[in-house]
Design a protein around this motif. Sequence first.
Motif, PDB file in Angstrom:
ATOM      1  N   VAL A 145      -5.063  -4.518  -2.787  1.00  0.00           N
ATOM      2  CA  VAL A 145      -5.129  -3.598  -1.401  1.00  0.00           C
ATOM      3  C   VAL A 145      -4.189  -2.449  -1.649  1.00  0.00           C
ATOM      4  O   VAL A 145      -4.779  -0.995  -0.625  1.00  0.00           O
ATOM      5  CB  VAL A 145      -5.662  -3.926   0.035  1.00  0.00           C
ATOM      6  CG1 VAL A 145      -6.930  -5.261   0.662  1.00  0.00           C
ATOM      7  CG2 VAL A 145      -4.340  -5.104   0.065  1.00  0.00           C
ATOM      8  N   ARG A 146      -2.889  -2.439  -1.769  1.00  0.00           N
ATOM      9  CA  ARG A 146      -2.417  -1.542  -2.248  1.00  0.00           C
ATOM     10  C   ARG A 146      -2.696  -0.720  -3.108  1.00  0.00           C
ATOM     11  O   ARG A 146      -2.695   0.843  -2.469  1.00  0.00           O
ATOM     12  CB  ARG A 146      -0.925  -2.415  -2.603  1.00  0.00           C
ATOM     13  CG  ARG A 146      -0.032  -1.010  -3.230  1.00  0.00           C
ATOM     14  CD  ARG A 146       0.385   0.207  -2.385  1.00  0.00           C
ATOM     15  NE  ARG A 146       0.531  -1.143  -1.216  1.00  0.00           N
ATOM     16  CZ  ARG A 146       2.777  -0.894  -0.759  1.00  0.00           C
ATOM     17  NH1 ARG A 146       3.188  -0.785  -2.165  1.00  0.00           N
ATOM     18  NH2 ARG A 146       3.667  -1.215  -0.307  1.00  0.00           N
ATOM     19  N   SER A 150      -4.366   3.319  -2.337  1.00  0.00           N
ATOM     20  CA  SER A 150      -3.569   4.529  -2.720  1.00  0.00           C
ATOM     21  C   SER A 150      -4.160   5.995  -3.752  1.00  0.00           C
ATOM     22  O   SER A 150      -4.024   6.649  -3.426  1.00  0.00           O
ATOM     23  CB  SER A 150      -2.540   4.002  -4.005  1.00  0.00           C
ATOM     24  OG  SER A 150      -3.220   4.084  -4.936  1.00  0.00           O
ATOM     25  N   VAL A 151      -6.149   5.232  -3.588  1.00  0.00           N
ATOM     26  CA  VAL A 151      -6.577   6.251  -3.676  1.00  0.00           C
ATOM     27  C   VAL A 151      -7.702   6.642  -3.062  1.00  0.00           C
ATOM     28  O   VAL A 151      -9.092   7.099  -2.550  1.00  0.00           O
ATOM     29  CB  VAL A 151      -7.642   5.373  -5.348  1.00  0.00           C
ATOM     30  CG1 VAL A 151      -6.212   5.147  -6.240  1.00  0.00           C
ATOM     31  CG2 VAL A 151      -8.613   3.957  -5.466  1.00  0.00           C
ATOM     32  N   THR A 152      -7.257   5.924  -1.965  1.00  0.00           N
ATOM     33  CA  THR A 152      -8.160   6.254  -0.324  1.00  0.00           C
ATOM     34  C   THR A 152      -7.820   6.838   0.444  1.00  0.00           C
ATOM     35  O   THR A 152      -7.738   7.765   1.133  1.00  0.00           O
ATOM     36  CB  THR A 152      -9.182   4.967  -0.288  1.00  0.00           C
ATOM     37  OG1 THR A 152      -8.220   3.995   0.074  1.00  0.00           O
ATOM     38  CG2 THR A 152      -9.856   4.998  -1.563  1.00  0.00           C
ATOM     39  N   PHE A 153      -7.218   5.496   1.017  1.00  0.00           N
ATOM     40  CA  PHE A 153      -6.283   6.235   2.705  1.00  0.00           C
ATOM     41  C   PHE A 153      -5.531   7.220   2.189  1.00  0.00           C
ATOM     42  O   PHE A 153      -4.667   7.931   3.128  1.00  0.00           O
ATOM     43  CB  PHE A 153      -6.054   5.128   3.148  1.00  0.00           C
ATOM     44  CG  PHE A 153      -6.564   4.141   3.566  1.00  0.00           C
ATOM     45  CD1 PHE A 153      -8.043   4.704   3.879  1.00  0.00           C
ATOM     46  CD2 PHE A 153      -6.155   2.894   3.672  1.00  0.00           C
ATOM     47  CE1 PHE A 153      -9.417   3.402   3.826  1.00  0.00           C
ATOM     48  CE2 PHE A 153      -6.741   2.030   4.062  1.00  0.00           C
ATOM     49  CZ  PHE A 153      -8.971   1.823   4.213  1.00  0.00           C
ATOM     50  N   ALA A 154      -4.700   6.964   1.346  1.00  0.00           N
ATOM     51  CA  ALA A 154      -3.452   7.958   1.145  1.00  0.00           C
ATOM     52  C   ALA A 154      -3.710   9.343   1.020  1.00  0.00           C
ATOM     53  O   ALA A 154      -3.064  10.832   0.960  1.00  0.00           O
ATOM     54  CB  ALA A 154      -3.022   7.479   0.022  1.00  0.00           C
ATOM     55  N   GLU A 155      -4.961   9.185   0.724  1.00  0.00           N
ATOM     56  CA  GLU A 155      -5.694  11.084   0.818  1.00  0.00           C
ATOM     57  C   GLU A 155      -6.263  12.207   1.781  1.00  0.00           C
ATOM     58  O   GLU A 155      -6.952  12.562   1.480  1.00  0.00           O
ATOM     59  CB  GLU A 155      -6.709  11.166  -0.848  1.00  0.00           C
ATOM     60  CG  GLU A 155      -6.281  10.639  -2.337  1.00  0.00           C
ATOM     61  CD  GLU A 155      -5.506  11.481  -2.728  1.00  0.00           C
ATOM     62  OE1 GLU A 155      -5.034  12.417  -2.366  1.00  0.00           O
ATOM     63  OE2 GLU A 155      -4.083  10.708  -3.508  1.00  0.00           O
ATOM     64  N   GLU A 156      -6.164  10.704   3.087  1.00  0.00           N
ATOM     65  CA  GLU A 156      -7.028  10.840   4.284  1.00  0.00           C
ATOM     66  C   GLU A 156      -5.964  11.461   4.871  1.00  0.00           C
ATOM     67  O   GLU A 156      -4.473  10.804   4.971  1.00  0.00           O
ATOM     68  CB  GLU A 156      -7.634  10.441   4.549  1.00  0.00           C
ATOM     69  CG  GLU A 156      -8.554   9.579   3.669  1.00  0.00           C
ATOM     70  CD  GLU A 156      -9.938  10.570   3.821  1.00  0.00           C
ATOM     71  OE1 GLU A 156      -9.984  10.582   4.562  1.00  0.00           O
ATOM     72  OE2 GLU A 156     -10.733  10.057   2.762  1.00  0.00           O
ATOM     73  N   SER A 164      -4.447   3.462   7.440  1.00  0.00           N
ATOM     74  CA  SER A 164      -5.675   3.257   7.365  1.00  0.00           C
ATOM     75  C   SER A 164      -5.734   4.944   8.637  1.00  0.00           C
ATOM     76  O   SER A 164      -4.507   4.700   9.356  1.00  0.00           O
ATOM     77  CB  SER A 164      -7.093   3.094   7.547  1.00  0.00           C
ATOM     78  OG  SER A 164      -6.823   2.619   8.426  1.00  0.00           O
ATOM     79  N   PRO A 165      -6.045   6.297   8.271  1.00  0.00           N
ATOM     80  CA  PRO A 165      -5.763   7.057   9.591  1.00  0.00           C
ATOM     81  C   PRO A 165      -6.730   6.132  10.892  1.00  0.00           C
ATOM     82  O   PRO A 165      -6.864   4.521  10.601  1.00  0.00           O
ATOM     83  CB  PRO A 165      -6.870   8.170   9.480  1.00  0.00           C
ATOM     84  CG  PRO A 165      -6.917   8.068   7.261  1.00  0.00           C
ATOM     85  CD  PRO A 165      -7.024   6.928   7.526  1.00  0.00           C
ATOM     86  N   THR A 166      -6.530   6.600  11.374  1.00  0.00           N
ATOM     87  CA  THR A 166      -6.840   5.606  13.553  1.00  0.00           C
ATOM     88  C   THR A 166      -8.481   5.837  12.685  1.00  0.00           C
ATOM     89  O   THR A 166      -9.507   7.036  12.940  1.00  0.00           O
ATOM     90  CB  THR A 166      -6.780   6.901  14.681  1.00  0.00           C
ATOM     91  OG1 THR A 166      -5.575   7.072  14.309  1.00  0.00           O
ATOM     92  CG2 THR A 166      -6.989   6.378  15.695  1.00  0.00           C
TER      93      THR A 166
END
Length: 414
Positions: A145-146, A150-156, A164-166
């Motif tokens: 999950v880390r 790094s490739v999903t939530f970190a880009e949002e 994650s975002p809210t």
Amino acid sequence: MTVTSTRPDLTPPTTRTRRVPRWVWVVLIAMSVPLVAVLAETPDLTSEGLTGATLRFTVPILLAGLGGLWAERGGTLNIGLDGMMIIGSWTGAWVALSYGPWAALLGGVIGGAFAGVFQALLTQNLGVDQAISGIVVNMMAIGLVRFLSSVTFAEEPGGSITQSPTLEQLPLVSLPGAELVLGALAGQGILFVSDAAAIMLGLVTDVSVGTLLAFSLVPITWWVLAKTRFGLRVRATGENPAAADSLGVSPYRIHYLTQGISGALAGLGGAYMVVVASSLYREGQIAGRGFIGLATVIFGNWHPGGVLTGSLLFGFTDALRTRQEASVNALLLLGAAILLARCVWLFAANRRKESLWYGAFGLPVLLWYLFGDGVPSELVSIAPYLVTLVVLMAAHHTLRPPAAVGVPYRRSEE
């Protein structure tokens, strides 16, 4: 001529006493909480807010416990529940970003189910020890999950490698008219009546739809395991896989199915954490609840109702961490009363040695409450785990696990 009977004497010994059902102790403890709240001057113990918090903290543990129940009734040990919850929380949050909270629940189910099937693959096809495979799933989930964050939530926007975002939450529902009737009773200050009204108010107002869904899975699980042909096959495999195999029931298939169901339920618990208990995914938010869920399986003696009871107990102690410190201190009085009452009951039942153990713990706890400075904040944070340990120590005499739990089955060896 006198005829001597050869039938064995089935009369129980005089020192033997009828065991009190566990639900009786639960009812007595529940009734003692209002008294403790009055004596300790901590009305928060029976407040609407604490009841609502207890529900939110109970559900993830309950879903993990039901997942562990399915696995163990089918004959497999699932120590990987925590990792399955972690994966379910991440997949739920990822799906929720695009499709909303309802889809998040499905995402958590799918993510957890994949983790469960992966563990079944390790144990059934590759011959990995069941305990080791669970540890592998737990460790793998943390790193996986880390990387995915790094490739999903970190880009949002609003996201990072650890959160994650809210996210949008599931809707809340209330029983019509409950606030009017129960709210009036709760404000009367009548012992037991007002306390019961306040607790009921917390149970029927502003309750998440996800909470209702989770609690509905308890009777569903009971019905499937106890009343259906599939449930009979699961229970038979958990008790004697060789006998089940001889009757045409494939233990391998049952193990895959129950591990998948186990992971799906644990993943649903993880998704619940991100769209009900909070409004985002955060690394570390599962905080060992999968292991506490596994403890509820043991506490509940491998029955859905027992898992529910244990989850409520652990959820209550977990919720207290977020409330007033005086409420936690009041638990010392409640714990002392329970231990000493158990001591007296065992002594009266002529079980002197056991009674001494309860007295040896109960009396110091009572003295701690009367003359101590309260519970240190460091102990408050680990209260759920201490309760887990104490409850399992008290319940070990009545445990009856499925006979084949943790025992690998190989058809060629039979």
